[in-house]
Scaffold this active site. Structure first.
Site, mmCIF file in Angstrom:
data_model
loop_
_atom_site.group_PDB
_atom_site.id
_atom_site.type_symbol
_atom_site.label_atom_id
_atom_site.label_comp_id
_atom_site.label_asym_id
_atom_site.label_seq_id
_atom_site.Cartn_x
_atom_site.Cartn_y
_atom_site.Cartn_z
ATOM 1 N N HIS A 70 48.554 6.008 17.977
ATOM 2 C CA HIS A 70 47.902 7.223 17.480
ATOM 3 C C HIS A 70 46.655 6.879 16.672
ATOM 4 O O HIS A 70 45.643 7.567 16.737
ATOM 5 C CB HIS A 70 48.856 8.024 16.593
ATOM 6 C CG HIS A 70 50.003 8.632 17.323
ATOM 7 N ND1 HIS A 70 50.989 7.883 17.906
ATOM 8 C CD2 HIS A 70 50.311 9.916 17.568
ATOM 9 C CE1 HIS A 70 51.861 8.690 18.482
ATOM 10 N NE2 HIS A 70 51.477 9.935 18.298
ATOM 11 N N ARG A 100 48.264 1.886 23.374
ATOM 12 C CA ARG A 100 48.724 3.199 22.919
ATOM 13 C C ARG A 100 49.101 3.172 21.437
ATOM 14 O O ARG A 100 50.077 2.522 21.047
ATOM 15 C CB ARG A 100 49.922 3.675 23.753
ATOM 16 C CG ARG A 100 50.309 5.113 23.386
ATOM 17 C CD ARG A 100 51.525 5.620 24.129
ATOM 18 N NE ARG A 100 51.817 6.980 23.688
ATOM 19 C CZ ARG A 100 52.435 7.280 22.536
ATOM 20 N NH1 ARG A 100 52.849 6.331 21.739
ATOM 21 N NH2 ARG A 100 52.622 8.543 22.198
ATOM 22 N N ARG A 110 27.255 22.426 22.022
ATOM 23 C CA ARG A 110 28.684 22.597 21.689
ATOM 24 C C ARG A 110 29.450 21.300 21.914
ATOM 25 O O ARG A 110 30.349 20.965 21.131
ATOM 26 C CB ARG A 110 29.296 23.744 22.485
ATOM 27 C CG ARG A 110 30.741 24.028 22.065
ATOM 28 C CD ARG A 110 31.311 25.270 22.699
ATOM 29 N NE ARG A 110 31.360 25.180 24.141
ATOM 30 C CZ ARG A 110 31.623 26.195 24.950
ATOM 31 N NH1 ARG A 110 31.864 27.392 24.447
ATOM 32 N NH2 ARG A 110 31.646 26.046 26.251
ATOM 33 N N GLU A 120 41.230 35.399 20.887
ATOM 34 C CA GLU A 120 40.432 35.330 22.119
ATOM 35 C C GLU A 120 41.409 35.374 23.286
ATOM 36 O O GLU A 120 42.611 35.568 23.101
ATOM 37 C CB GLU A 120 39.590 34.050 22.136
ATOM 38 C CG GLU A 120 40.412 32.777 22.089
ATOM 39 C CD GLU A 120 39.574 31.496 22.100
ATOM 40 O OE1 GLU A 120 38.442 31.509 22.614
ATOM 41 O OE2 GLU A 120 40.086 30.478 21.601
ATOM 42 N N LYS A 147 36.413 22.237 21.726
ATOM 43 C CA LYS A 147 36.720 22.393 23.148
ATOM 44 C C LYS A 147 37.450 21.132 23.610
ATOM 45 O O LYS A 147 36.876 20.238 24.245
ATOM 46 C CB LYS A 147 35.450 22.676 23.960
ATOM 47 C CG LYS A 147 35.769 23.336 25.292
ATOM 48 C CD LYS A 147 34.576 24.062 25.867
ATOM 49 C CE LYS A 147 34.785 24.534 27.293
ATOM 50 N NZ LYS A 147 35.809 25.551 27.487
ATOM 51 N N TYR A 149 35.583 18.551 26.313
ATOM 52 C CA TYR A 149 34.973 18.857 27.607
ATOM 53 C C TYR A 149 34.037 20.053 27.511
ATOM 54 O O TYR A 149 34.012 20.759 26.497
ATOM 55 C CB TYR A 149 36.052 19.104 28.663
ATOM 56 C CG TYR A 149 36.733 20.456 28.574
ATOM 57 C CD1 TYR A 149 37.636 20.759 27.547
ATOM 58 C CD2 TYR A 149 36.458 21.453 29.506
ATOM 59 C CE1 TYR A 149 38.242 22.001 27.484
ATOM 60 C CE2 TYR A 149 37.072 22.700 29.438
ATOM 61 C CZ TYR A 149 37.962 22.967 28.423
ATOM 62 O OH TYR A 149 38.563 24.199 28.345
HETATM 63 N N1 PDD Z 1 36.852 28.341 29.410
HETATM 64 N N2 PDD Z 1 37.765 30.735 25.055
HETATM 65 C C1 PDD Z 1 38.450 29.783 25.693
HETATM 66 C C2 PDD Z 1 39.789 29.391 25.161
HETATM 67 C C3 PDD Z 1 37.917 29.176 26.854
HETATM 68 O O1 PDD Z 1 38.605 28.227 27.493
HETATM 69 C C4 PDD Z 1 36.648 29.604 27.336
HETATM 70 C C5 PDD Z 1 36.011 29.006 28.553
HETATM 71 C C6 PDD Z 1 35.972 30.608 26.624
HETATM 72 C C7 PDD Z 1 34.601 31.090 27.034
HETATM 73 O O2 PDD Z 1 33.629 30.157 26.658
HETATM 74 P P1 PDD Z 1 32.273 29.992 27.467
HETATM 75 O O3 PDD Z 1 31.603 31.312 27.474
HETATM 76 O O4 PDD Z 1 31.507 28.975 26.705
HETATM 77 O O5 PDD Z 1 32.635 29.548 28.874
HETATM 78 C C8 PDD Z 1 36.553 31.148 25.481
HETATM 79 C C9 PDD Z 1 36.268 27.478 30.413
HETATM 80 C C10 PDD Z 1 35.450 28.207 31.420
HETATM 81 C C11 PDD Z 1 37.334 26.573 31.003
HETATM 82 O O6 PDD Z 1 38.100 26.050 30.224
HETATM 83 O O7 PDD Z 1 37.362 26.358 32.217
#
Ligand code: PDD
Length: 280
Positions: free
Chosen positions: A101, A99, A51, A175, A143, A32
């Site tokens: 894997h 379903r 990304r 992070e 992501k 996402y």
């Molecule tokens: N989250 N690290 C993580 C684990 C995140 O989920 C996010 C953003 C960031 C910051 O990334 P960016 O600057 O690209 O938004 C760092 C989004 C906003 C969310 O999951 O809703």
């Protein structure tokens, strides 16, 4: 009524339905993006689409759209929805299938694009944070919608009256559960280097560029638990919140005399950059 896009069609969000056999529902097999809307316009679409492409490629899922198509879809969702949009959410799943894997061929990906409302923050906000062990997997650079650990960590933070949890793997900061982390010690601004253990945040990347341009150097290097605890300032960065300054870490005041001058400076530079981009 909010309008969304699902698999080739625009429709009211309440009418959007996907199969319970969708692999996102079964396995969290999806990626996402959250693309912010600033000054009423989409911000940094290019970086977010790039990304998304990297996330799709990392999970070996073919990108269902080319960049101009993504841009057109994002723009349509922006136009179709009312004011007060905070971000556009995009999800691509591996689609609905029996379903198993093991991946099957000929499965059509599910594409959802929707608008999320909320205020656009235009001042530097101060928040609290907690520290926590990074209990996530080791591909945090993807992501992925598999966010169970992040959900638990954000809720742990909420229970402690904090906005986010700053995560530590062994003795190093990775992070936040939903943000990237910057730490200021004796005038040095540092952020952990990109790796498989953290998301390459779009805000993180832009902030580094903007601040370097403004003469504020950012060192991409390891941050230990002790560095974090002794920090003069701690910042959190994300697309929807730009930059946040941490007031309390694990209930202790961050820095000296509650001052956070570099965060204020960085925030001003960043918002000036945003205003310039959005004016065009
Ligand atoms: N989250 N690290 C993580 C684990 C995140 O989920 C996010 C953003 C960031 C910051 O990334 P960016 O600057 O690209 O938004 C760092 C989004 C906003 C969310 O999951 O809703």
């Amino acid at each position: 009524m909010s309008t969304c896009y699902l698999n080739g069609e625009f429709m009211p969000l309440k009418d959007a339905k996907v199969s319970v056999m969708d692999r996102a529902f079964m396995f969290g097999d999806a990626v996402y993006e959250v693309i912010p809307v600033k000054h009423g316009k989409i911000f940094a679409a290019e970086e977010h689409i790039a990304r998304l492409e990297r996330s799709l490629s990392a999970i070996e899922l073919e990108n269902p759209h080319r960049t101009p198509e993504w841009n057109a879809l994002l723009e349509k969702i922006l136009v179709a929805n009312e004011k007060n949009q905070r971000s556009i959410y995009v999800q691509v799943t591996r689609g609905a299938a029996e379903r198993d894997h093991v991946l099957q061929t000929d499965v059509r990906p599910t594409v959802l694009i929707m608008s999320q409302t909320g205020p656009e923050y235009r001042d530097l906000t101060r928040v609290n944070a907690i520290t926590s062990q990074d209990i996530r997997w080791t591909r945090c650079d993807i992501k992925s919608t598999s966010l169970l650990a992040n959900v638990l960590l954000r809720n742990q933070a909420k229970a402690a009256n904090a906005y986010d949890a700053i995560l530590l793997r062994e003795d190093s900061v990775t992070e936040g559960a939903s943000t990237n982390v910057f730490v200021v010690n004796d005038g040095r601004v540092r952020t952990p280097p990109l790796s498989n253990l953290l998301l390459p945040g779009v805000t993180r990347g832009l902030l580094i560029e903007v601040l370097v341009e403004a003469g504020i150097f950012i060192e991409e290097m390891k941050i230990s638990h002790a560095d974090l605890k002794q920090a003069d300032e701690i910042w959190l960065a994300s697309s929807t919140r730009d930059l946040l300054s941490v007031a309390l870490l694990d209930n202790d005041t961050v820095g000296k005399n509650g001052r956070y001058p570099l965060a204020l400076e960085a925030y001003t530079h960043f918002r000036t950059y945003v205003a310039k981009c959005q004016a065009n």
